[in-house]
Design an enzyme around this catalytic site. Structure first.
Site, short mmCIF file in Angstrom:
data_model
loop_
_atom_site.label_atom_id
_atom_site.label_comp_id
_atom_site.label_asym_id
_atom_site.label_seq_id
_atom_site.Cartn_x
_atom_site.Cartn_y
_atom_site.Cartn_z
N LYS A 224 2.49 -3.46 8.87
CA LYS A 224 3.57 -2.50 8.73
C LYS A 224 4.87 -3.26 8.95
O LYS A 224 5.10 -3.80 10.03
CB LYS A 224 3.42 -1.40 9.78
CG LYS A 224 4.38 -0.27 9.55
CD LYS A 224 3.92 0.98 10.28
CE LYS A 224 4.41 2.21 9.55
NZ LYS A 224 3.73 3.41 9.91
N VAL B 281 4.04 -0.59 4.15
CA VAL B 281 2.74 -1.00 4.65
C VAL B 281 2.08 -1.89 3.60
O VAL B 281 2.02 -1.54 2.42
CB VAL B 281 1.84 0.21 4.95
CG1 VAL B 281 0.53 -0.26 5.55
CG2 VAL B 281 2.53 1.15 5.90
N ILE C 172 0.83 -1.20 0.00
CA ILE C 172 0.00 0.00 0.00
C ILE C 172 0.86 1.24 0.00
O ILE C 172 0.59 2.21 -0.69
CB ILE C 172 -0.90 0.04 1.26
CG1 ILE C 172 -1.69 -1.24 1.40
CG2 ILE C 172 -1.83 1.22 1.19
CD1 ILE C 172 -2.41 -1.33 2.74
N GLY D 60 7.33 4.00 3.33
CA GLY D 60 7.71 5.23 4.01
C GLY D 60 9.09 5.09 4.60
O GLY D 60 9.81 4.12 4.35
N GLY D 61 9.44 6.08 5.41
CA GLY D 61 10.76 6.09 6.00
C GLY D 61 11.01 4.89 6.90
O GLY D 61 12.12 4.36 6.95
N MET D 62 9.98 4.46 7.61
CA MET D 62 10.15 3.38 8.57
C MET D 62 10.10 2.00 7.91
O MET D 62 10.56 1.03 8.47
CB MET D 62 9.02 3.41 9.59
CG MET D 62 9.01 4.64 10.44
SD MET D 62 10.35 4.58 11.60
CE MET D 62 9.83 5.89 12.69
N GLY D 63 9.45 1.93 6.79
CA GLY D 63 9.28 0.62 6.17
C GLY D 63 8.11 0.65 5.23
O GLY D 63 7.73 1.71 4.73
N ASP E 169 3.20 10.52 17.30
CA ASP E 169 3.56 10.75 15.90
C ASP E 169 2.31 11.11 15.10
O ASP E 169 2.06 10.55 14.05
CB ASP E 169 4.25 9.50 15.34
CG ASP E 169 4.92 9.77 13.99
OD1 ASP E 169 5.15 10.95 13.69
OD2 ASP E 169 5.18 8.81 13.25
#
Lengths: 184, 1186
Positions: free
Chosen positions: B116, B100, B92, B95-98, B209
Site C-alpha cells: 500500500k 495498492v 491492484i 483509493g483515497g489514501m493511495g 476502519d
C-alpha cells in the site's frame, strides 16, 4: 559588475529546460516555459545588485530559486483560474505534488562549490545545446533522458506512437551530438 | 541531410523495441539486435553511441541529482523497487489514501505481497512513527481471517508504504451479492469477521476502519474465507475527519464516514476503543442484510462537514426490516439473497433488527462489549435461541427524548410520574388477585411455575452480573489502551523527559491491567522498552548570570565550576562560581578583578586536574599571552585567591587538557606576538601544572589542528590535513601516526572511536590498528544544525551518549553511543551564539551554558549495559558459561581479523586482544548464525579461510590457547565449529561431515561422513550444534534436526527430524525439560521432544522474519532475537510457549548468550559497535521516580 561569462543570458537554456522538466505535460500545453524564463531573467536583472558573490554556482542557485517561485506561482494561478468544485480537490493534489517536487529541486544542489563549478559548466553546455533542438524533439529528449520517463509514458503524454517517439529521440540525440561537437 | 535525420520507420520500431526491453529491466545484447537487423546496424549503433555521449555529459553535469531525483514523479510504476525489498508487479487498486500494488518480496523470504503506497503530501514521518508503535502488537496477530501486515517504511521519494499479506479477494458485500448468498451464509461469514476482529482486540489492535473494502472474501477449498485487511494502518494514518479526507479526487464521498462511529466523527479519532470496531461491524451487518448502510451515501452526499458529523452522532438508524420494506430496490436485494422479498423483510424483523441496532448504538456502553459478543448473538439467532439484544426500552427512549428537548421535559415530569404511579398500583393489585386464584386451582402447576420462575430469576441475575462484568472489563480495556498508547508514544518519541511520562502512563495502565486480556504482557513489554532507552531529566536547576562561558565538573565531588567570560559593570569582576552540581547552590564565588589580572575577556577556559585538586582558569588577553590562574580547590573555603599564576606564550587559546600522570597541561592556540593574523601561526605548548615550566613547544600546521583526547600520559591530535598523531604529553614526541578521515567537529571516546560531523551527517569511525574504518553516518530527523551555531561533538565518558549542541535553536541532539541511533533531543535555555556542554566524569550529568544560563540535566541511563566501543562490525562471538569469558571475532584490516576477549562480569570487562593475522576471516553469511568461533576454558577455536583471499570454500581450524596459534586441520565447505562440554572440538563441513578433534593436537578422534546422505535429499548447510549428554544434535538450512550418538565408535546416526520448511538458524537446549527449542527463517519457534521425534509446539509468527538467536536463561525463560529487531522473552513449559515480554532494538539481533550467573543476557547486534548486557530482572522494574 558582472563579466560576460556570467551574463544571465547564458542561463536561458538551462532555465528553459529546467522549467520544461518541472511543468507537467498538461500544463505545458497551457503555459509557455519560455515566457516563465523570460520573467525569471527580467527579475534577475532587476535584482542583480543583491548578488554579491558572483560565480556560476551562486548565479545558478539564485536563478533557480527565482524560477522555483515563478513556477510555483504559475502553477497555482493556472489551477485557481479554472476553479471547479469537483476538479479542485483533484488538481489541488497535483499542485501539492508539484510544489513538493519544486522544493526538493530547489534544495537539490548539495555539492561543494569547487565540485559544482565544473558541473555547472557542463550543465550550461548541455542545456544550451538542448535549447537549439526543435521543441517537439526537445520535449521527448527531456522526458526520456532528464525526467527518466519510460517510452510508453512519453507516448501517452505526447499522444504519439512509441515508434514515433523513438524516431524523435533518435533524431534529437543525433542533432544534439552534432551541436555539442560543433561548439567544441 | 544526414542519414540520421531521415525518416526510417523500421529503424524507429527497432529502437522503440530496444528501449522498451531496457526499460523493462532486461539487459538486451546490442550484438543480438545487430545480428538480426544487419541492414540497420550502422544507424542503430550510431544511436547507441549518441545515447552514451549524452549520458556521459549528463553525468558530468550532475543532471541526475538536479533533474531526475526531483522531477515530479506522479506515480510508482511496475518493476519499481520499494524499500529495497519489494518489486512492484501490478496495480491492484487506487483509493483515497493511495494505491495498492501486487509486489514480489525477495528478502528474507520470497513471496507475493500487497504494497500500500500512501499518496504524497501526508506527514510520512508521523505515519511511520505511529506504525512503529503498533508494530509489536501487529506481529502478534495470527488468525486465518486476518491478513498480516509485514512491514512499513518509506520509499526513496519519501512516501510511506506498508507491506501486507496479499489477498486476492473481493469486498464482502460484492462477494455476497454476486454469489447470491443466503441470509444464513452471509451471517456465518459475518461471524468469522467478528471473530477475527476479536482476535485483534485481544492483541491490543483496534482496526478503526472496518468497511467492506477492508473485508475481502476469497474462495479457499471451495468455501468463502473472509480476510480482514489493513489492521493497524488506520491508526498509523490517524486521519482526522476533515473536508480533505471526505472527498476523493472525483468529489464523491468516500466510504469512510458511512462506517465511522459517532466517537470517531466527534473526537477526530482520539478517543477510540474496541467498541468503535463493534459499531463498524454493525454497519457492515446492516449492509449485508439490507444492501445499504444506515446512513446512505445519498444522505451524506453534498452535506456540509458539520452536518455529516451531526448525522453520524445523532441520526438514529432505521431498523433494517423497515429500511428493506421501504426500499424500491427490495426485489433486487432479495434476489441477491436468494429469497422472496416478503420473506426477507419478515426474517429481519425482530431479532436481527435488534442485533444490528444494539451494535449501532450511539453510546458505546450500550453496544456489544466486544465483537465476540456480537458474533454470539448472531449465532443465537441462527440457532433460534433467544438473542441478547432487545428493543430499546421505554426509559431509554424517554431519556433520549429528554436530552433532545431538555427544557420542556422537566415541566411535564411530575405529571407523568404521578400517572405512572397510579397505573402501577392498580396493575399490581390485579396481578395479585390473579395469582391467588391460580394457586388454588392447581398446586402442581404452581410448583412447576415456581421452579421455572426461580431458574428464570437466577438466569437474569447471572446475566446481569455478566453484563456488569463485561461492561467493567470493556471500560478497563479502553482505559488500559489509552494509557498504554500514551506510554508507547512517549517511548517512541525523541523528546527529553519521555521516561517519566511513559512511566506515569504505565503506572496508570497497571491499575487496570488485571482485567485486560494479554494486559500483563503488554505492560511488561512497555516497561522493558522504557528501560532499554536513555533519557535526560528536566533541568535540575538553572543558574543565571550574565556572560557564562566555560564550565568544568569536579571529578569526584558534586561540584560544577562555571565562569563568566567577562565582567559586567557595575561589578568590575569576572567570576568563577562553584556550584552544587545537582542543586545549583553557590558554594564558592571567586571574584577576579580585571585590574589585577589582565583579563579583559574574563575567564575563557576552565580545566580541572584528574584528582580534582587543582582548578586552572585561563584568561585570553588581547595583548601578548594568556594567563593561567591555579586554584587549590581544597582550600577554597579559606581563600579564593589563586595559589599560582603563569603566563603561556599563546595569544588565543583554542583548546587545552590535563594529562594526569605527566602532570602536564597541553594547550593549543594562536601564536604569541604576531599582530598580523597569518594562516598557520599556531602552536601547542605543554606546561608543567605544578611549576608553570614549559616542557615542550611545537608549531602546528593550521586552524583545523586540534587537540582532543588524552590517554594518561599522551594526547591525540588531529593534524591537518589528514593524520591523527598520538604524542607524548611532556615532550610532544610522536608515538603513533595514523591517517584520519576528513571532517570538522569531532570527538573521541577513546583512542579508537571518533565521531566527525560534516555539513549533513555525523560519521562514526573506528580505529583498527592503523586505519580508520567507517562505521555509520547519521543525521537528526530534521538535519544537522548549521555549522556556525553548532557546538562540538562530545561523547559521554562512558560512551553511552554522543551529543551536539545547536546554539541557534537552543537544543541538544543526542545519539546512543552503542549503535549510533538518534536518541533524544532536548532544549536548553539561554541566549548566546555559543553553547557549551560538559559531562560529569561518571557520565551521569550533563551541564550546559549558553549566555546567561547554566543548567544541569541528569542522564537517565539505559539499563542495558554497554561494553566496549571497539569495532564497527562483529563477525561472530562465543560466551563460555563456565569461565564467564566472551570472545568476539571482528574483522581487522580485511581479510584479517582480531579476537577480543572480554569478561562481562568484571568492571573493566576488557581482557585482551589477539590478532588473527595472517589468517583471513570467513565472511558470516547474511544474517546467518553459524558459529565461526568457539571457546572452551583457555582455548579459543576459529574457523577461518584457508585461502589468502578469504575464499569461503576452504577453511582452516586453528586454536589459540592464550599464547600460541595452532593450526589444526583443513576442511572444505566449512559450516561451523563448536566445543563439546568435555573439550572435544567439533567441526562440521562439506554438507555434514562431522569431525571430533583434539583441540591440542588436531588429531581426528571421531568422524561421521556426509550425514546429508541420510536425509531425504539435497545438500544441507548445518547451522547449529547442541550437546546433550552423549548426543550431538545438528540443525540445518533445510529445516532438519539430526541427532547423532557421539559416544558410539564410530558415531551413530540416531534420527533425523523435519522441524520446519524454512532454514533453522538458532537452537537451544532446555535441560530442565529435556527439549530442544529452535527458530527458523519464517519466524516460527518450535519446541522439540527430540527423544520421541515429536514437535511439541509450534509458535508461528513469533518473529516477523528470520530468527537469528535463541538462548535459554533458566527453566522457565528463553529469549529469542531476530532480523525483525525484536528481542522476545518467552515463558515456557514443556509444550507451551507464551510471550513474556519483549523490546525492540535498533538493528537486527545477531547472537544471544545467557549469562546465568548474573541473570543477564549478552547480545550482539548487527551494525552495533558494542556488545550489550541485558539484566533480565531489571528490565521489568518500573522506577516511578524516573
Amino acid at each position: 559588475m558582472k563579466s560576460d561569462s556570467l551574463s544571465f543570458e547564458n542561463y536561458r537554456g538551462y532555465l528553459t529546460v529546467m522549467a520544461e522538466a518541472q511543468l507537467d505535460e498538461r500544463l505545458q500545453a497551457k503555459v509557455s516555459a519560455e515566457d516563465i524564463v523570460q520573467q525569471v531573467l527580467v527579475k534577475a536583472e532587476a535584482g542583480a545588485a543583491e548578488l554579491r558573490d558572483l560565480n556560476t554556482g551562486t548565479v545558478m542557485a539564485w536563478l533557480r530559486s527565482i524560477l522555483t517561485h515563478e513556477l510555483a506561482d504559475t502553477i497555482k494561478y493556472f489551477y485557481r483560474s479554472r476553479r471547479n468544485v469537483a476538479r479542485e480537490v483533484n488538481v489541488g493534489n497535483d499542485v501539492d505534488q508539484s510544489a513538493a517536487g519544486l522544493e526538493a529541486w530547489l534544495n537539490a544542489d548539495i555539492t561543494s562549490p569547487s565540485q559544482a563549478a565544473s558541473r555547472n559548466e557542463e550543465m550550461l553546455r548541455l542545456t544550451k545545446a538542448l535549447l537549439t533542438l526543435p521543441e517537439d524533439v526537445r520535449q521527448v529528449v527531456v522526458m526520456k533522458h532528464l525526467k527518466n520517463m519510460q517510452l510508453r509514458e512519453i507516448s501517452e503524454a505526447t499522444n504519439r506512437s512509441v515508434a514515433s517517439v523513438a524516431g524523435l529521440l533518435r533524431r534529437g540525440l543525433a542533432k544534439l551530438r552534432q551541436i555539442l561537437e560543433s561548439n567544441n | 541531410m544526414s542519414s540520421e535525420s531521415q525518416n526510417d520507420p523500421e529503424l524507429d520500431e527497432l529502437i522503440a523495441k530496444w528501449l522498451e526491453l531496457v526499460e523493462s529491466g532486461v539487459n538486451p545484447d546490442p550484438a543480438e539486435f545487430i545480428k538480426r537487423w544487419p541492414h540497420r546496424a550502422v544507424a542503430f549503433e550510431a544511436y547507441l553511441d549518441n545515447e552514451r555521449q549524452l549520458e556521459a555529459l549528463k553525468a558530468a553535469a550532475g543532471a541526475e541529482s538536479t533533474f531526475i531525483a526531483t522531477a515530479p514523479k506522479l506515480d510508482a510504476r511496475a518493476s519499481d523497487m520499494i524499500g529495497g525489498r519489494y518489486k512492484l508487479l501490478e496495480l491492484i487498486d487506487k483509493g483515497g489514501m493511495g494505491a495498492v500494488w501486487l509486489a514480489e518480496q525477495r528478502e528474507p523470504v520470497r513471496r507475493k505481497v500487497a504494497i500500500k503506497l500512501i499518496k504524497p503530501g501526508m506527514d510520512s514521518q508521523e505515519i511511520l512513527v505511529r506504525f512503529e508503535a503498533e508494530r509489536q502488537a501487529l506481529a502478534l496477530m495470527e488468525h486465518e481471517n486476518i491478513a498480516k501486515v509485514f512491514d512499513g517504511g518509506m520509499t526513496d521519494t519519501g512516501r510511506p508504504y506498508f507491506a501486507m499479506e496479499y489477498v486476492n479477494g473481493e469486498p464482502i458485500t460484492d462477494y455476497c451479492d454476486r454469489h447470491h448468498l443466503s441470509l444464513e451464509a452471509r451471517l456465518s461469514l459475518f461471524i468469522s469477521v467478528c471473530r477475527a476482529v476479536q482476535h485483534a482486540h485481544q492483541k491490543g489492535i483496534v482496526h478503526r476502519d472496518l468497511k467492506p473494502s477492508n473485508v475481502l472474501v476469497c474462495p479457499f477449498d471451495g468455501r468463502p474465507v473472509p480476510k480482514v485487511i489493513d489492521f493497524g494502518l488506520a491508526k498509523a494514518m490517524n486521519q482526522p475527519l476533515t473536508e480533505k479526507t471526505l472527498f476523493t479526487g472525483h468529489g464523491i464521498l468516500v466510504g469512510t464516514p458511512r462506517y465511522m462511529s459517532p466517537e470517531q466523527a466527534e473526537n477526530n479519532n482520539l478517543d477510540v476503543d474496541t467498541r468503535t470496531d463493534v459499531y463498524s461491524l454493525g454497519v457492515l451487518l446492516y449492509e449485508l442484510l439490507t444492501g445499504s448502510t444506515p446512513l446512505t451515501s445519498e444522505q451524506l452526499h453534498q452535506v456540509a462537514l458539520h452536518e455529516i458529523v451531526r448525522l453520524i452522532k445523532d441520526e438514529e438508524p432505521v431498523r433494517p426490516s423497515t429500511r428493506l420494506s421501504s426500499s424500491d430496490a427490495l426485489p433486487n436485494i432479495a434476489a441477491h439473497r436468494s429469497i422472496e422479498p416478503g420473506r426477507l423483510a419478515r426474517s429481519l424483523a425482530g431479532d436481527l433488527d435488534w442485533i444490528a441496532l444494539k451494535a449501532l448504538a450511539k453510546e458505546r456502553e450500550r453496544r456489544y462489549g466486544s465483537p465476540s459478543d456480537l458474533a454470539k448473538d448472531v449465532e443465537r439467532f441462527l440457532a433460534n435461541d433467544v438473542v441478547e439484544a432487545r428493543p430499546p426500552s421505554r426509559v431509554y427512549q424517554l431519556r433520549k427524548f429528554a436530552r433532545r428537548h431538555r427544557g420542556k421535559v422537566g415541566a411535564f415530569m411530575a405529571v407523568i410520574l404521578s400517572l405512572i404511579a397510579g397505573i402501577v398500583a392498580s396493575t399490581l393489585f390485579a396481578i395479585e388477585t390473579l395469582r391467588a386464584r391460580t394457586a388454588e386451582a392447581d398446586s402442581n402447576a404452581r410448583y412447576v411455575e415456581q421452579l421455572q420462575q426461580t431458574s428464570e430469576q437466577e438466569r437474569r441475575a447471572l446475566e446481569k452480573e455478566a453484563e456488569a462484568r463485561v461492561a467493567k472489563a470493556g471500560e478497563a480495556t479502553s482505559r488500559f489502551y489509552q494509557f498504554t498508547e500514551i506510554a508507547q508514544r512517549e517511548i517512541n518519541s525523541h523528546r527529553a523527559g519521555w521516561k517519566s511520562r511513559a512511566s506515569a502512563a504505565i503506572s496508570s495502565a497497571r491499575n487496570v491491567a488485571g482485567l485486560v486480556e494479554d494486559g500483563d504482557y503488554r505492560l511488561r513489554s512497555l516497561i522493558a522498552a522504557t528501560n532499554v532507552r536513555l533519557d535526560v531529566s528536566e533541568p535540575l536547576f538553572k543558574f543565571k548570570q550574565r556572560g557564562l562561558k566555560s564550565l568544568a565538573f569536579h571529578p569526584s565531588k558534586d561540584w560544577l565550576f562555571v565562569a563568566t567570560g567577562r565582567a559586567y559593570l557595575p561589578d568590575p569582576r569576572c567570576h568563577i562560581f562553584v556550584l552544587n552540581a545537582t542543586t545549583g547552590d553557590v558554594i564558592h564565588d571567586i571574584g577576579l578583578m580585571n585590574a589585577i589580572y589582565p583579563a579583559s575577556n574574563g575567564i575563557e577556559w576552565l580545566l580541572i586536574s584528574g584528582d580534582g585538586r587543582w582548578l586552572f582558569a585561563a584568561t585570553t588577553t588581547t595583548t601578548e599571552s594568556s594567563t593561567v590562574l591555579v586554584f587549590d580547590t581544597t582550600a577554597l573555603s579559606r581563600s579564593t585567591e589563586p595559589v599560582r599564576k603563569f603566563e603561556i606564550p599563546i595569544r588565543k587559546l583554542m583548546n587545552w587538557m590535563f594529562c594526569d600522570s605527566a602532570n602536564v597541561i597541553v594547550m593549543s592556540g594562536r601564536e604569541q606576538g604576531n599582530a598580523e593574523v597569518k594562516f598557520g601561526d599556531f602552536k601547542m605548548v605543554s606546561v608543567n601544572a605544578a611549576t608553570g615550566e614549559i616542557t615542550a613547544e611545537t608549531k602546528i600546521s593550521a586552524m583545523d589542528t586540534l587537540i582532543t583526547t588524552i590517554a594518561e600520559d599522551s594526547f591525540l591530535i588531529c593534524s591537518a590535513p589528514n593524520t591523527f598523531e598520538t604524542r607524548d604529553a611532556i615532550t610532544h614526541s610522536v608515538r603513533r601516526s595514523q591517517l584520519r578521515p576528513a571532517g570538522f567537529h569531532w570527538s573521541a571516546f577513546d583512542e579508537s572511536t571518533v565521531a566527525i560531523a560534516d555539513a549533513e551527517f555525523v560519521h562514526l569511525y573506528s580505529l583498527d590498528r592503523s586505519s580508520w574504518s567507517f562505521a555509520r553516518a547519521e543525521t537528526p530527523p530534521d538535519g544537522l544544525p548549521n555549522e556556525n551555531v553548532r557546538g562540538r561533538l562530545l561523547f559521554s565518558p562512558n560512551g553511552q551518549l554522543l551529543v551536539m549542541g545547536d546554539a541557534a535553536n537552543k537544543r541538544v541532539h543526542s545519539w546512543s553511543g552503542s549503535d549510533f541511533q538518534y536518541g533524544i533531543e532536548f532544549g536548553v535555555s539561554g541566549s548566546d551564539s555559543s553553547l557549551h556542554l560538559e559531562f560529569s566524569s561518571d557520565g551521569s550529568l550533563l551541564a550546559a551554558t549558553q549566555g546567561e544560563t547554566a543548567s544541569v540535566l541528569r542522564i537517565l541511563p539505559s539499563r542495558i549495559k554497554i561494553h566496549g566501543l571497539s569495532s564497527a562490525q562483529l563477525i561472530d562471538g562465543d560466551f563460555d558459561h563456565t569461565t564467564g569469558r566472551l570472545v568476539l571475532l571482528r574483522p581487522n584490516t580485511i581479510p584479517s581479523g582480531t579476537l577480543d576477549f572480554w569478561m562481562p562480569s568484571s568492571d573493566s570487562a576488557f581482557v585482551s586482544s589477539q590478532e588473527l593475522r595472517p589468517i583471513p576471516v570467513l565472511p558470516l553469511t547474511q544474517g546467518g548464525a553459524r558459529s565461526l568461533v568457539a571457546q572452551h576454558k583457555d582455548q579459543c577455536a576459529v574457523l577461518s579461510s584457508a585461502a589468502p583471499d578469504g575464499s569461503p570454500y576452504e577453511a582452516t581450524v586453528s586454536v589459540y590457547d592464550g599464547k600460541h596459534w595452532n593450526g589444526l586441520i583443513s576442511v572444505s565447505k566449512p559450516d561451523l565449529i563448536d566445543f563439546r562440554p568435555n573439550g572435544e572440538l567439533i567441526c562440521v563441513s562439506d554438507h555434514g561431515t562431522v569431525l571430533g578433534l583434539s583441540a591440542e593436537t588436531g588429531e581426528v578422534r571421531r568422524q561421521l561422513r556426509r550425514i546429508e546422505n541420510l536425509l531425504t535429499g539435497g545438500s544441507s548447510y548445518f547451522t547449529t550444534t547442541t550437546h546433550v549428554d552423549e548426543l550431538l544434535i545438528l540443525t540445518d538450512d533445510n529445516g532438519y534436526c539430526t541427532i547423532l550418538d557421539w559416544s558410539a565408535v564410530p558415531p551413530q546416526h540416531v534420527n533425523t527430524l523435519r522441524i520446519s520448511e524454512a532454514p533453522i538458524r538458532a537452537a537451544a537446549y532446555i535441560p530442565e525439560r529435556d527439549v530442544l527449542i529452535s527458530g527458523d527463517d519464517d519466524g516460527t519457534i518450535s519446541i522439540i521432544d527430540y527423544r520421541n521425534s515429536q514437535v511439541l509446539c509450534r509458535h508461528e509468527g513469533a518473529h516477523s522474519g528470520p530468527i537469528h538467536a535463541i538462548a535459554c536463561i533458566d527453566s522457565k525463560l528463553t529469549v529469542t532475537g531476530g532480523y525483525d529487531r525484536r528481542v522476545v522473552f518467552w515463558e515456557h513449559s514443556k509444550a507451551i510457549l507464551s510471550p513474556y515480554f519483549e523490546f525492540s532494538t535498533a538493528t537486527p539481533v545477531q547472537k544471544l548468550f545467557a549469562a546465568p550467573r548474573r541473570n543477564s543476557v549478552i547480545m550482539l547486534r548487527e551494525r552495533c559497535v558494542a556488545f550489550e548486557e541485558i539484566p533480565v530482572n531489571d528490565l521489568l522494574t518500573l522506577d516511578a521516580s524516573m
